[in-house]
Design an enzyme around this catalytic site. Structure first.
Site, PDB file in Angstrom:
ATOM      1  N   THR A  16       0.836  -1.212   0.000  1.00  0.00           N
ATOM      2  CA  THR A  16       0.000   0.000   0.000  1.00  0.00           C
ATOM      3  C   THR A  16       0.864   1.252   0.000  1.00  0.00           C
ATOM      4  O   THR A  16       0.463   2.290  -0.517  1.00  0.00           O
ATOM      5  CB  THR A  16      -0.930  -0.035   1.234  1.00  0.00           C
ATOM      6  N   SER A  61       1.329  -7.519  -1.028  1.00  0.00           N
ATOM      7  CA  SER A  61       2.068  -8.539  -0.264  1.00  0.00           C
ATOM      8  C   SER A  61       1.246  -9.774   0.068  1.00  0.00           C
ATOM      9  O   SER A  61       1.798 -10.777   0.506  1.00  0.00           O
ATOM     10  CB  SER A  61       2.682  -7.944   1.003  1.00  0.00           C
ATOM     11  N   THR A  94       1.633  -4.317   4.262  1.00  0.00           N
ATOM     12  CA  THR A  94       1.446  -4.652   5.680  1.00  0.00           C
ATOM     13  C   THR A  94       0.968  -6.095   5.871  1.00  0.00           C
ATOM     14  O   THR A  94       1.193  -6.680   6.925  1.00  0.00           O
ATOM     15  CB  THR A  94       0.403  -3.720   6.340  1.00  0.00           C
ATOM     16  N   ASP A  95       0.294  -6.649   4.841  1.00  0.00           N
ATOM     17  CA  ASP A  95      -0.425  -7.909   5.079  1.00  0.00           C
ATOM     18  C   ASP A  95       0.468  -9.103   5.395  1.00  0.00           C
ATOM     19  O   ASP A  95       0.073  -9.975   6.182  1.00  0.00           O
ATOM     20  CB  ASP A  95      -1.349  -8.218   3.893  1.00  0.00           C
TER      21      ASP A  95
END
Ligand code: SIN
Length: 329
Positions: A16, A61, A94-95
């Site tokens: 992101t 990700s 972030t995932d």
């Protein structure tokens, strides 16, 4: 801690932080991994720190793959070996940041920092969090004495051993669980609260194995829950018995409480163990560790989260070790 004359390399992998939305008010309907890392780096500066950027990948990700991990491990290893480089920053979604952080922690025998950072809002948002996070991560990567794999988000510095995503939306989306954050970055200064993480003893061996591998041995994660059944495990055992290519070699069972399993799952797990599949227990709980108890039929993975345990297990299998019991160092 103040930085001077440092040289930091920023490796881009997407996320992101590199995402674009058609509407600045839309923090959900964007596409991750759109903007190149050189453009992201061009938006920030830290006094006394020279920056260089390199694109390793540009993905959402959730789609992270071993090929990117291998390339990333190789580039981190290359750059930290250069005398003039103080540290490396990795921009990441972030995932799965916690999986990449734990993977890098497991394979990099570091004396310098490798700092993963990210954003919860796309670069095109009204108030993107990416530039601040990137700047903070550069401060940490340039900080004298900093070392190990770290994660920086929303002003908190986490150890790559502990970091985990705990929120779906807020900009402060990460936690270090029971151990607490390793430090803070405030106004461009690092405030260290606890010791830098030490790489595991097998890190150098793991790195050599990773750089030579086409794939990691297959490891799966299954969850125990009310009404759970062992049928999925039996299917994996059958696949293995049939000699299917890429059949599962390791299984992480995310159990209830202290890693307990529904009896149907527990029985199937013992059949899997009998069939030569490594089986470790973790917990679905957000905090705490799986504590061993006399008579445990299946080993617990201690403080490792399910996704960390899967990485540790696949690396142990890749190193050719007997992975039936986790090496918790
Ligand atoms: C991703 O993980 O690449 C998308 C989500 C995010 O970065 O917050």
């Amino acid at each position: 801690m103040k930085t001077t004359n440092a040289h930091v390399v920023v490796l881009g992998t997407g996320g992101t932080i590199a995402g674009r939305a058609a509407d600045a008010a839309d923090a959900l309907g964007y596409v991750a991994g759109q903007i190149g890392v050189r453009e992201l780096v061009g938006q920030v500066s830290v006094p006394g720190v020279a920056l260089r950027a390199e694109q390793v990948a540009n993905v959402d990700s959730k789609d992270m793959e071993f090929a990117i991990w291998r390339e990333l491990a190789g580039r981190c290893s290359h750059w930290v070996a250069q005398d003039e480089v103080s540290g490396v920053v990795v921009t990441h979604g972030t995932d799965t940041l916690e999986e990449t952080a734990f993977f890098l922690h497991s394979v990099l025998p570091l004396q310098k920092p490798v700092v993963l950072t990210c954003a919860m809002r796309p670069a095109t948002a009204f108030a993107p969090d990416g530039p601040q996070n990137l700047r903070d991560a550069i401060v940490v990567a340039a900080a004298p004495g900093a070392r190990g794999v770290l994660g920086v988000c929303a002003g908190a510095v986490h150890s790559g051993e502990d970091v985990r995503k705990v929120h779906t939306y807020r900009v402060n989306a990460f936690s270090s669980g029971d151990n607490g954050a390793l430090g803070d970055v405030e106004e461009g200064r690092l405030r260290q609260l606890r010791a830098w993480p030490d790489p595991p003893a097998a890190a150098a061996t793991s790195l050599r194995a990773v750089l030579a591998a086409d794939a990691l041995p297959r490891g799966e994660i299954l969850t125990s829950h009310a009404g759970a059944r062992g049928a999925m495990i039996d299917m994996l055992v059958r696949e293995r018995a049939a000699g299917s290519e890429g059949a599962v070699q390791g299984l992480v069972l995310a159990g209830t409480g202290n890693g307990t399993l529904h009896h149907s799952v527990g029985e199937a797990a013992l059949r899997a163990l009998e069939a030569g599949i490594a089986v470790w227990r973790t917990t679905r709980c957000a905090n705490g560790r799986v504590l061993p108890h006399a008579g445990d039929a299946l080993p617990g993975a201690g403080p490792l989260t399910s996704v960390q345990a899967r990485v540790a297990m696949m690396l142990a299998l890749l190193r050719g070790e007997d992975a039936r019991v986790p090496r918790l160092t």
